[in-house]
Design an enzyme around this catalytic site. Sequence first.
Site, PDB file in Angstrom:
ATOM      1  N   ASP A 183     -38.389  -9.757  15.306  1.00 46.00           N
ATOM      2  CA  ASP A 183     -37.288  -9.326  16.186  1.00 46.00           C
ATOM      3  C   ASP A 183     -36.546  -8.464  15.538  1.00 46.00           C
ATOM      4  O   ASP A 183     -36.935  -7.575  14.752  1.00 46.00           O
ATOM      5  CB  ASP A 183     -36.392 -10.622  17.064  1.00 46.00           C
ATOM      6  CG  ASP A 183     -35.551  -9.993  18.058  1.00 46.00           C
ATOM      7  OD1 ASP A 183     -35.843  -9.470  19.196  1.00 46.00           O
ATOM      8  OD2 ASP A 183     -34.203 -10.232  17.856  1.00 46.00           O
ATOM      9  N   TYR A 317     -26.097  -5.208  18.238  1.00 47.65           N
ATOM     10  CA  TYR A 317     -26.827  -3.962  19.381  1.00 47.65           C
ATOM     11  C   TYR A 317     -25.958  -3.028  19.577  1.00 47.65           C
ATOM     12  O   TYR A 317     -26.176  -1.843  19.512  1.00 47.65           O
ATOM     13  CB  TYR A 317     -27.004  -5.023  20.481  1.00 47.65           C
ATOM     14  CG  TYR A 317     -28.133  -5.820  20.342  1.00 47.65           C
ATOM     15  CD1 TYR A 317     -29.398  -5.349  20.925  1.00 47.65           C
ATOM     16  CD2 TYR A 317     -27.878  -7.103  19.811  1.00 47.65           C
ATOM     17  CE1 TYR A 317     -30.578  -6.252  20.962  1.00 47.65           C
ATOM     18  CE2 TYR A 317     -28.974  -8.088  19.779  1.00 47.65           C
ATOM     19  CZ  TYR A 317     -30.303  -7.624  20.296  1.00 47.65           C
ATOM     20  OH  TYR A 317     -31.309  -8.406  20.340  1.00 47.65           O
ATOM     21  N   HIS A 369     -42.787 -14.592  21.371  1.00 46.42           N
ATOM     22  CA  HIS A 369     -41.560 -13.874  20.725  1.00 46.42           C
ATOM     23  C   HIS A 369     -41.196 -14.828  19.476  1.00 46.42           C
ATOM     24  O   HIS A 369     -40.714 -14.194  18.268  1.00 46.42           O
ATOM     25  CB  HIS A 369     -40.515 -13.494  21.486  1.00 46.42           C
ATOM     26  CG  HIS A 369     -39.465 -12.737  20.680  1.00 46.42           C
ATOM     27  ND1 HIS A 369     -39.437 -11.242  20.898  1.00 46.42           N
ATOM     28  CD2 HIS A 369     -38.297 -13.018  20.488  1.00 46.42           C
ATOM     29  CE1 HIS A 369     -38.305 -11.019  20.365  1.00 46.42           C
ATOM     30  NE2 HIS A 369     -37.688 -11.759  19.987  1.00 46.42           N
TER      31      HIS A 369
END
Length: 391
Positions: A183, A317, A369
């Site tokens: 990730d 982000y 994930h």
Amino acid sequence: MATKSDAGIQPFDIEVPQRDLEDLSERLAHTRWPDELPDAGWDYGVSLEYLRELVEYWRDTYDWREHEAAINEYPQFTTTIDGQTVHFLHVRSPDPDALPLILTHGWPGSIVEFLDVIGPLTDPGAHGGDPADAFHVVAPSIPGFGFSGPTSERGWDTAHIARAFAELMHRLGYERYGAQGGDVGAGVSPELGRLDSDRVVGVHVNAATMGFIPFPPFDPDEVADLTDAERERLERLEHFMDEQFGYHAIQSTRPQTLAYGLADSPVGLLAWIVEKFKEWTDEAAELPEDAVDRDHLLTNAMVYWLTGTAGSAARLYYEDAHPGSQHRPLEPSETPTGVAVFSQDVSIRRYAEQTNTIVHWSEFDEGGHFAAMEKPDLLVEDVRTFFRALR
């Protein structure tokens, strides 16, 4: 890089005040629950029935002190790099000649992701492996996450994090090391391979996206040339962009607005995190705890709650998405790179090869994930195999 005054390294133990646990219990007991449409299930987000039961377990059964003690069994430290606290686990192998390896977690993860892989990586002989595959493990909390605490200035994007981790490995005296991550870690680790290529012997990633996948709109001629497995990953990616990308849109545009809810409501925070453990784990798992141990799931959420870093973590982000980000367009990397593709991953080799020197590519029909938590044995063996030729 870091200033001279930043260079100290201090031992660290997690010592959460009892009043913080009592406050959490009170908040959980007085949760104001929303309504839910009949038979909504998970279609609109986290199931109300599921979350109520999980919160009841969290409040009445889960024992933070047990898990705090388990994490504290690993040597932990903090240092300051570019004015930012960086917390990290540093677990040396019994083999003094082991290869140093820096593990970088993702979002909404933490160092808790690695609790089941540290032992097998550092002491393979004690876990049924070959002692020659040993690593000295360094597992930092990403700046802005967990025990590294919130960031206090703009600019802590993927590239800045990678530079800080390169400095961390230098401070630890490691002049030759490997990097692994999923990730966010699958962005930081290749960046380490680019900026510290003289010292990084290899990069291994899972749950990789940026630099390992195409982005829409997709060229129909390219799609026609894909294999069935690659088209399936492309369809999964399209579904993700259509149905599961809301968190990204919010965190990359208005993370501060989101932060108020995440900082004030433990149930809101848990819902924000647990949704991803439902959507991103192996699709064969009906519930998140069918893929990831329930206590590990809650311990991961506790790290965010107790450190007050859910909003700060979301800012990463924003930093990567806005002008002023230090994250440059991806340049081709000559660092040997290995990719583990678990069943829910979307990496496609032909795209990964455009900016990475791919020397190892593994595909699994299970896992998702959070591979280090879901399928630690598979991930560990793949990491061992990849680095075996690079020692």
